[in-house]
Design a protein around this motif. Sequence first.
Motif, PDB file in Angstrom:
ATOM      1  N   HIS A  65       0.834  -1.201   0.000  1.00 19.23           N
ATOM      2  CA  HIS A  65       0.000   0.000   0.000  1.00 19.23           C
ATOM      3  C   HIS A  65       0.870   1.252   0.000  1.00 19.23           C
ATOM      4  O   HIS A  65       0.617   2.196  -0.759  1.00 19.23           O
ATOM      5  CB  HIS A  65      -0.901  -0.023   1.240  1.00 19.23           C
ATOM      6  N   MET A 112      -5.433   7.370  -0.587  1.00 16.44           N
ATOM      7  CA  MET A 112      -4.787   6.156  -0.074  1.00 16.44           C
ATOM      8  C   MET A 112      -4.335   6.348   1.373  1.00 16.44           C
ATOM      9  O   MET A 112      -4.437   5.434   2.194  1.00 16.44           O
ATOM     10  CB  MET A 112      -3.598   5.782  -0.955  1.00 16.44           C
ATOM     11  N   GLU A 116      -5.602   4.295   4.653  1.00 20.89           N
ATOM     12  CA  GLU A 116      -4.683   3.657   5.602  1.00 20.89           C
ATOM     13  C   GLU A 116      -5.012   4.069   7.033  1.00 20.89           C
ATOM     14  O   GLU A 116      -5.104   3.219   7.932  1.00 20.89           O
ATOM     15  CB  GLU A 116      -3.238   4.045   5.259  1.00 20.89           C
TER      16      GLU A 116
END
Length: 201
Positions: A65, A112, A116
Amino acid sequence: MSETALNSELLEHEEKKSLESREFGFWVYLMTDAVIFALLFASYVVLSKNSAAGPTSRDLFDLGHTAGETALLLLSSLTFGLATIAMTSDQAGRVVQWLFVTLILGLGFLAMEMLEFHGMIAQGAGPGTSGFLSAFFTLVGTHGLHVAFGAIGICVVIGQVLVKGLTLPVRSRLVRLGLFWHFLDIVWIGIFSVVYLPGVM
């Protein structure tokens, strides 16, 4: 020389002096920002092992990620560089196009990062859980906040290029914004190297 031409020359001279002053002020700001991030990095290094019997970096970090976030931000730095090159060639349309691509990549990075953070908090690993997580959220969140402000700056510059064209003040703002954006890339490389890589190794 006519009075009109003389006045125009004086105005241009004063504008250049004003822009030079702003550029100096920007460098001062950038240096103070670097000091802030250095302090946040130092705090993280000191607190990184203080998990208070809670989840550790090995439990929480997903290097795949983070690699995706890194790719988006590095690509955005490249596209901003292409916008700057287009500016030197007086291609206003190209400048807007590359800035728009940079904006999309930056927003993708932010999405993103928020994903997270949401995932970590959902696991009970919020900033109040331990010293390690407090330092992590502060460092990475501060960087994310800077990216958000940079994205707003890109929107403003796109609007100015569309309305005013590539005037001297707009060029100066674009160069300063570019330096800020590239600075955030350097900080992120530091975060990747100091926070994420050691955290999963």
